[in-house]
Scaffold this active site. Structure first.
Site, mmCIF file in Angstrom:
data_model
loop_
_atom_site.group_PDB
_atom_site.id
_atom_site.type_symbol
_atom_site.label_atom_id
_atom_site.label_comp_id
_atom_site.label_asym_id
_atom_site.label_seq_id
_atom_site.Cartn_x
_atom_site.Cartn_y
_atom_site.Cartn_z
ATOM 1 N N HIS A 1 -50.673 21.843 -88.569
ATOM 2 C CA HIS A 1 -50.167 22.995 -89.323
ATOM 3 C C HIS A 1 -48.663 23.163 -89.168
ATOM 4 C CE1 HIS A 1 -50.728 25.392 -85.482
ATOM 5 N NE2 HIS A 1 -49.590 25.908 -85.918
ATOM 6 N N ASP B 1 -56.317 19.592 -86.266
ATOM 7 C CA ASP B 1 -54.991 20.209 -86.200
ATOM 8 C C ASP B 1 -54.022 19.398 -85.340
ATOM 9 O OD1 ASP B 1 -52.980 21.955 -86.756
ATOM 10 O OD2 ASP B 1 -53.803 23.658 -85.650
ATOM 11 N N SER C 1 -46.650 25.881 -80.897
ATOM 12 C CA SER C 1 -47.571 24.949 -81.537
ATOM 13 C C SER C 1 -47.150 23.509 -81.297
ATOM 14 C CB SER C 1 -47.614 25.198 -83.049
ATOM 15 O OG SER C 1 -48.261 26.391 -83.340
#
Length: 573
Positions: free
Chosen positions: A153, A184, A262
């Site tokens: 993402h 992911d 992230s």
């Protein structure tokens, strides 16, 4: 898929807040257009100090050696060990010495990089356009083979990705090797030798146990230098991966994971990487609940790429199942007291399992591991986990031994070939632009989760039409190429007077022929020589247009709305 306690969609329950994916930091005012909403992301600023800082007089202050270093931690550079006596520092060192010591104890921090991405998302509501580009930053880390791991993402719909090493002022353009939407994870590399000089790849460790210490390293918002947060593993179970709309093994930790973290690694106290930070739970009733992609999922992704030269995906068992905890239900199915398992409710018609398994079969074991009545299997000492974990350990195309009990008390053994899931309404377009077809101002497109989010916002799960949501949650594809085709909108013109209010309504048939997908609809319309074009829509609506007039009017409508073509590029092939 199936019986792993899936969150029900529809009106949100107050007692079960959803897990919100960590969003890359955006510099665009259009961040609300990102696939993930930032409404649940909380920024916690430290309160200002109430006591003014006063300089100390006399000799410089000494600080004790941290306890984590005193407990016989080895220096990986020279093999020496620093020890304390009864947990107390044997000597005191200055803050500069401590900084140098910490740098030696955790050399893996130099492998953590900052990821800069420029994104250009498709406009699903106007599929011939793209949205304004925006920038984001996230984290990543170097692994063996001159490769970098980050979150999928973090680079979704990328137009350019750059990497910057710790302590460097240079950004290097990266090449995207693979994107694993379901898990992911994304794999990057950089051409040239300069980027890789002086960087040692991280080493992966084993799956941690509860209460193991973890340290999350990355570049969250609020600064340009590296940030470290620490905590412990508080839960290990099958988690809902928000970005991929899948359920895979995950770690829950109590270390803070913020926007920008992230893709950053989570290290064990031994300095090995045990996961990738990827999402956190933001809710007024909870604090410091972060989620980490564990090493089994990471290793599966890497091996999948190395095995196939591209990311193939995680296979699933194409069935929906029901728990067998009720004794009367087990008795009616002909199960013996020592037999346990789960009952098959439905089977995906496009899955290989549909050729062997049947509804109401009871799955007793998967690859020799017995399945309990609640759908769990033994995991580690004192732990159980959903049996979908066993399926996720396989690769697309692998075989698995499945034992089932049929209604006549017959036990059957099957060797099933596993495949990835094909959903009727896909959760992602996997980087491809949306398809569209326009005739007489009618804009036809296909339904996907990004399309629903674009049309109805982040609360599409109870704002979208009920029939579309029912297909999203409960219907299987009847053929591998089946799509849900809808009239997205009507571009008003003289030819379509009276049809202006048709919005997001499914197209069921054209001139009596069933519409299976958008490409077949476009082909039928283009080749039609009948006097009328007749579209049968959901809710018993009918649209009728004169064929010659409709085709001649299309060109003027495209010119008026500055639309480059009547159909997307993929439909012309």
């Amino acid at each position: 898929m199936g019986g792993v306690n899936k969150r029900k969609r529809g009106r949100k329950a107050k007692s079960d807040p959803p897990s919100t994916a960590d969003i890359p930091t955006s510099t665009s005012p259009h961040i609300d257009d990102v696939v993930f909403s930032v409404s649940n992301v909380e920024l916690i600023d430290p309160p200002p100090s109430s006591t003014p800082h006063r300089p100390r007089r006399g000799r410089p202050r000494k600080i004790p050696i941290p306890i984590s270093i005193l407990s016989e931690n080895s220096n990986p550079e020279n093999g020496k060990t620093i020890k304390g006596v009864n947990g107390v520092a044997a000597s005191l060192i200055s803050s500069e010495d401590t900084t140098m010591l910490n740098a030696r104890v955790v050399p893996e921090m130099d492998a953590v990089v900052k990821v800069f991405s420029v994104h250009t998302e498709p406009n699903y509501s106007l599929p011939w356009q793209r949205k304004r580009q925006y920038s984001s930053s996230s984290s990543g880390f170097v692994i063996k083979g001159r490769r970098v791991l980050t979150n999928a993402h973090s680079i979704e719909h990328y137009t350019q990705v750059k990497l910057k090493k710790r302590g460097s002022d240079t950004k290097y353009v990266a090449t995207v090797l693979a994107i694993g939407t379901e898990c992911d994870i994304a794999l990057l590399t950089v051409d040239g030798d300069e980027f890789w000089e002086g960087v040692s790849p991280v080493e992966f460790g084993d799956l941690p146990v509860l209460q193991d210490a973890v340290t999350v390293v990355g570049y969250p918002i609020g600064g340009d230098t590296i940030s470290v947060t620490s905590g412990v593993v508080s839960r290990i179970e099958i988690l809902s991966y928000v970005h991929g709309s899948t359920e895979l093994l995950g770690l829950q930790i109590d270390a803070a994971i913020n926007s920008g973290n992230s893709g950053g690694p989570a290290f064990s106290d031994k300095g090995n990487c045990v996961g990738i930070a990827f999402q956190s739970l933001k809710h007024e009733d909870v604090e410091n609940i972060g989620y980490v992609i564990p090493t089994p999922v990471i290793v599966h992704f890497i091996r999948d790429y190395e095995k196939n030269g591209a990311y193939a995906g995680f296979p699933i068992l194409g069935v929906e199942w029901q728990k067998m905890e009720n004794p009367d239900l087990r008795l009616s199915m002909g199960m013996k007291p020592d037999q346990k398992g789960v009952r098959i409710r439905r089977i995906d018609p496009t899955a290989p399992e549909s050729m062997m398994l049947m509804p109401s079969d009871v799955i007793l074991s998967f690859d020799g591991v017995d399945i309990a009545n609640d759908g769990t299997v033994p995991f580690r000492h004192g732990e159980r986990i959903g049996f979908s974990y066993l399926v996720s350990q396989k690769y697309s195309g692998d075989s698995a031994a499945v034992k089932v009990l049929r209604r006549n008390s017959e036990i059957l053994n099957f060797n099933l070939k596993l495949a990835t899931q094909m959903r009727l309404i896909p959760a992602h377009n996997k980087g491809k632009p949306p398809s569209y077809y326009i005739i007489a101002g009618f804009v036809f497109t296909t339904v996907s989760v990004p399309y629903l989010r674009s049309e109805y916002g982040k609360d599409y799960e109870y704002e979208a039409p009920v029939k579309l949501l029912d297909k999203l949650l409960h219907e299987f594809r009847q053929s591998p190429d089946e799509q849900i085709v809808v009239v997205s909108q009507v571009l008003v013109a003289d030819i379509n007077i009276g049809y202006e209010e048709i919005v997001n309504t499914q197209v069921l048939a054209f001139n009596g022929a069933t519409v299976k997908n958008l490409k077949s609809l476009a082909s039928m319309v283009e080749k039609c020589n009948d006097e009328f074009l007749k579209f049968d829509l959901e809710y018993q609506q009918v649209v009728v247009l004169q064929t010659k007039t409709a085709k001649s009017a299309t060109s003027d409508i495209l010119t008026t709305h500055c639309i480059p073509s009547a159909m997307s590029e993929d439909l012309r092939m």
